[in-house]
Design an enzyme around this catalytic site. Structure first.
Site, short mmCIF file in Angstrom:
data_model
loop_
_atom_site.label_atom_id
_atom_site.label_comp_id
_atom_site.label_asym_id
_atom_site.label_seq_id
_atom_site.Cartn_x
_atom_site.Cartn_y
_atom_site.Cartn_z
N GLN A 1 0.82 -1.22 0.00
CA GLN A 1 0.00 0.00 0.00
C GLN A 1 0.85 1.27 0.00
O GLN A 1 0.44 2.30 -0.53
CB GLN A 1 -0.94 -0.01 1.21
CG GLN A 1 -2.06 -1.03 1.05
CD GLN A 1 -3.00 -1.05 2.22
OE1 GLN A 1 -2.61 -0.71 3.34
NE2 GLN A 1 -4.24 -1.44 1.99
N GLU B 1 11.09 31.27 -17.57
CA GLU B 1 9.84 32.00 -17.85
C GLU B 1 9.11 32.40 -16.57
O GLU B 1 7.88 32.41 -16.51
CB GLU B 1 8.93 31.19 -18.78
CG GLU B 1 9.50 31.14 -20.19
CD GLU B 1 8.65 30.37 -21.17
OE1 GLU B 1 7.43 30.59 -21.17
OE2 GLU B 1 9.21 29.57 -21.93
N GLU C 1 8.40 31.39 -7.42
CA GLU C 1 8.16 32.50 -6.47
C GLU C 1 7.54 33.69 -7.20
O GLU C 1 6.64 34.35 -6.67
CB GLU C 1 9.50 32.90 -5.82
CG GLU C 1 10.09 31.85 -4.88
CD GLU C 1 10.67 30.62 -5.58
OE1 GLU C 1 10.92 30.68 -6.82
OE2 GLU C 1 10.86 29.59 -4.92
N1 COS Z 1 0.27 41.58 -19.76
C1 COS Z 1 0.20 42.87 -20.18
N2 COS Z 1 0.71 43.90 -19.46
C2 COS Z 1 1.31 43.61 -18.29
C3 COS Z 1 1.40 42.29 -17.81
C4 COS Z 1 0.85 41.27 -18.59
N3 COS Z 1 0.91 40.00 -18.19
N4 COS Z 1 2.04 42.31 -16.63
C5 COS Z 1 2.31 43.59 -16.37
N5 COS Z 1 1.89 44.37 -17.37
C6 COS Z 1 1.98 45.82 -17.43
C7 COS Z 1 1.30 46.42 -16.21
O1 COS Z 1 -0.07 46.61 -16.45
C8 COS Z 1 2.06 47.72 -16.06
O2 COS Z 1 1.58 48.66 -17.00
P1 COS Z 1 1.16 50.14 -16.52
O3 COS Z 1 2.37 50.69 -15.85
O4 COS Z 1 0.79 50.83 -17.79
O5 COS Z 1 0.02 49.92 -15.58
C9 COS Z 1 3.46 47.36 -16.48
O6 COS Z 1 3.34 46.22 -17.32
C10 COS Z 1 4.36 47.07 -15.30
O7 COS Z 1 3.72 46.14 -14.51
P2 COS Z 1 4.18 45.89 -13.00
O8 COS Z 1 5.12 46.92 -12.52
O9 COS Z 1 2.95 45.66 -12.24
O10 COS Z 1 4.99 44.62 -13.16
P3 COS Z 1 4.53 43.25 -12.58
O11 COS Z 1 4.63 43.36 -11.10
O12 COS Z 1 3.24 42.84 -13.17
O13 COS Z 1 5.65 42.28 -13.12
C11 COS Z 1 7.14 40.57 -12.55
C12 COS Z 1 6.77 42.03 -12.38
C13 COS Z 1 8.16 40.21 -11.51
C14 COS Z 1 5.92 39.68 -12.37
C15 COS Z 1 7.68 40.40 -13.97
O14 COS Z 1 8.78 41.19 -14.14
C16 COS Z 1 8.06 38.95 -14.30
O15 COS Z 1 7.22 38.15 -14.71
N6 COS Z 1 9.34 38.58 -14.11
C17 COS Z 1 9.83 37.26 -14.47
C18 COS Z 1 10.34 37.36 -15.84
C19 COS Z 1 10.81 36.10 -16.38
O16 COS Z 1 10.02 35.26 -16.71
N7 COS Z 1 12.14 35.97 -16.49
C20 COS Z 1 12.69 34.84 -17.11
C21 COS Z 1 13.10 35.21 -18.51
S1 COS Z 1 12.06 34.63 -19.72
S2 COS Z 1 12.81 32.88 -20.08
#
Ligand code: COS
Length: 391
Positions: free
Chosen positions: A289, A374, A378
Site C-alpha cells: 500500500q 519564464e 516564487e
Molecule cells: N500583460 C500585459 N501587461 C502587463 C502584464 C501582462 N501579463 N504584466 C504587467 N503588465 C503591465 C502592467 O499593467 C504595467 O503597466 P502600466 O504601468 O501601464 O500599468 C506594467 O506592465 C508594469 O507592470 P508591473 O510593474 O505591475 O509589473 P509586474 O509586477 O506585473 O511584473 C514581474 C513584475 C516580476 C511579475 C515580472 O517582471 C516577471 O514576470 N518577471 C519574471 C520574468 C521572467 O520570466 N524571467 C525569465 C526570462 S524569460 S525565459
C-alpha cells in the site's frame, strides 16, 4: 500506457483530439528512438537538436507555433494545441519539447506585435523549421526583475544602436534570430523598455559563452556591441517592451505547464511499470500500500495540473481575455507537482532511479529548470497574489 481520458474534457474539440492522437503516434515513431541520443558534447547536442527541429518542421508540427496567414496550421495561436504538443513531445524527450517550445516563444512576440513586413519576413520559415527562433530577455543582473535590465538601444537616424549582454538564452548559437529586449527611453523601470528582432548574423551580435546545464539543451550568452538594427525591426511601440514580454509570457507559461505534464505522465508510467515488475519481500512492490499511495498521489497531481493548464489555455483561446492569473497558476502548479511526481518515481525505482540514463533519472534533471525559466515559482506566486489582491 498513459491515461488519455483528459482528451474527453470539454476544453477540447475534435481537432484537438485528432491532433493529440496524430502527434502521439508520430512521436512514438520519430521521437522515441531519439531518447537516448548522446548529448555529452555541444556538437552532439546541437546535431540532435537540429535533427529534431528538422523532423518537426518537415512533418508540419511547427506550423502550430505561427498563424495561418504566414503558413501556420490555424488562424490564431491556439494555446491548447501548443500545450498538448509540449506534453506529448516532453513525454519522450525534453529536447523535443524544447525545440517546439522555442519556435513558439522565440517568434510569439513577432506574431503578436510585429509589423506586417516582419511577420512576412520571419514567421513562414519558423513554421517550416528553416529558421530557429530565440527570446533574449535575461541579463547577468536582471532575471526575475525584468525591469532592471541595462542593455541599451539608442536611436541614431533610422537605426537603433544596441549595447549589452543577454544570458541564459535558449538557442544561443543555434538561433537565426533573436527577439531581444533593451532599454530605449529615459523612463524608469518597465516603462523604458522596447522589443526588437535581430538577425543572428548581425555583425554587432556575438555568442560569447555556451552554458552547460543539468538537462542538456542549447543555452548561452550573447553580447551586443554597437549592434545596429533598423527602427523597423522594433516590435510594438517604443516603451512597450515590458508589455510585449509579459503578453508573450502569458501565453507560453501555460505551455510550460504542458511540458511538465508530459514529464510527470512519463514518470508515472515508468513508476507503474516498475511497481508491477519489481519484487521485494516476496511480492511485487506495487502490492504494498505504501507504493500504491504514491501512485494515487501522482494520479491526482497530474489531473489537477492538467485541469489548470487546459483551463488557462481554454480561457485564452475561447474567451480571448488576459490570462496572467490562469497561466501563472498553471505553470506554478504543473511544474511544482511534476517535480514531486518525478521524485516519487525515482524513489519507487530505488537505486536504479539515480543511475545515469534511466528514464526517471533523466526526468529528474529535465523538470528542474521548468520551475525557474519564464518566471520562477516564487514570481508566479507574486503574480497570482497581485491578481487576487486586485493590484
Ligand atoms: N500583460 C500585459 N501587461 C502587463 C502584464 C501582462 N501579463 N504584466 C504587467 N503588465 C503591465 C502592467 O499593467 C504595467 O503597466 P502600466 O504601468 O501601464 O500599468 C506594467 O506592465 C508594469 O507592470 P508591473 O510593474 O505591475 O509589473 P509586474 O509586477 O506585473 O511584473 C514581474 C513584475 C516580476 C511579475 C515580472 O517582471 C516577471 O514576470 N518577471 C519574471 C520574468 C521572467 O520570466 N524571467 C525569465 C526570462 S524569460 S525565459
Amino acid at each position: 500506457m498513459s491515461d488519455t481520458t483528459y482528451l474527453d474534457w470539454p476544453f477540447f474539440d475534435d481537432n484537438h483530439r485528432r491532433f493529440a492522437n496524430d502527434l502521439t503516434a508520430w512521436a512514438k515513431q520519430e521521437i522515441a528512438p531519439l531518447e537516448n541520443d548522446d548529448h555529452h558534447t555541444n556538437e552532439a547536442l546541437d546535431s540532435s537538436f537540429k535533427n529534431i527541429i528538422k523532423k518537426l518542421g518537415d512533418d508540419g508540427w511547427l506550423k502550430y507555433t505561427i498563424p495561418a496567414a504566414y503558413g501556420g496550421a490555424l488562424d490564431n495561436f491556439d494555446v491548447r494545441h501548443m500545450a498538448l504538443a509540449r506534453s506529448i513531445l516532453g513525454y519522450h524527450t525534453g529536447l523535443a519539447d524544447f525545440a517546439f517550445a522555442m519556435q513558439g516563444l522565440g517568434s510569439g512576440s513577432i506574431t503578436l506585435f510585429g509589423s506586417e513586413e516582419l511577420k512576412q519576413q520571419y514567421l513562414p520559415d519558423v513554421g517550416l523549421g528553416n529558421r530557429t527562433a530565440a527570446f533574449a530577455i535575461s541579463e547577468p543582473n536582471s532575471g526575475s526583475d525584468v525591469a532592471a535590465m541595462s542593455t541599451s538601444a539608442v536611436l541614431d537616424g533610422n537605426h537603433y544602436v544596441i549595447n549589452g549582454v543577454k544570458t541564459w538564452i535558449s538557442n544561443a548559437g543555434i538561433a537565426d534570430q533573436y527577439v531581444l529586449f533593451a532599454r530605449t527611453g529615459d523612463a524608469p523601470g518597465a516603462k523604458g523598455l522596447s522589443a526588437f528582432v535581430i538577425d543572428a548574423d548581425n555583425p554587432g551580435l556575438a555568442v560569447t559563452e555556451r552554458i552547460t546545464v543539468i538537462a542538456p539543451h542549447p543555452l548561452g550568452t550573447i553580447t551586443l556591441t554597437d549592434c545596429r538594427v533598423p527602427t523597423s525591426s522594433m516590435l510594438g511601440q517604443s516603451g512597450e517592451g515590458f508589455k510585449v514580454a509579459m503578453t508573450t509570457l502569458d501565453i507560453f507559461r501555460t505551455t510550460v505547464g504542458g511540458a511538465a505534464l508530459g514529464f510527470a505522465r512519463r514518470a508515472m508510467d515508468e513508476a507503474i511499470n516498475r511497481a508491477k515488475s519489481r519484487e521485494a519481500f516476496g511480492q511485487k512492490i506495487g502490492d504494498f500500500q505504501i507504493i500504491q499511495t504514491k501512485i494515487g498521489d501522482m494520479a491526482v497531481k497530474i489531473d489537477a495540473a492538467a485541469l489548470l493548464v487546459f483551463r488557462s489555455a481554454w480561457v485564452k483561446d475561447v474567451q480571448r481575455i488576459r490570462v496572467t492569473r490562469e497561466s501563472s497558476m498553471a505553470k506554478l502548479y504543473a511544474t511544482e507537482s511534476a517535480q514531486e511526481v518525478i521524485d516519487d518515481a525515482v524513489q519507487i525505482f530505488g537505486g536504479m532511479g539515480v543511475v545515469s540514463g534511466v528514464v526517471v533519472e533523466r526526468l529528474y534533471r529535465e523538470i528542474r529548470a521548468l520551475r525557474i525559466y519564464e518566471g520562477t515559482s516564487e514570481i508566479q506566486k507574486l503574480v497570482i497574489a497581485g491578481q487576487a489582491m486586485g493590484k
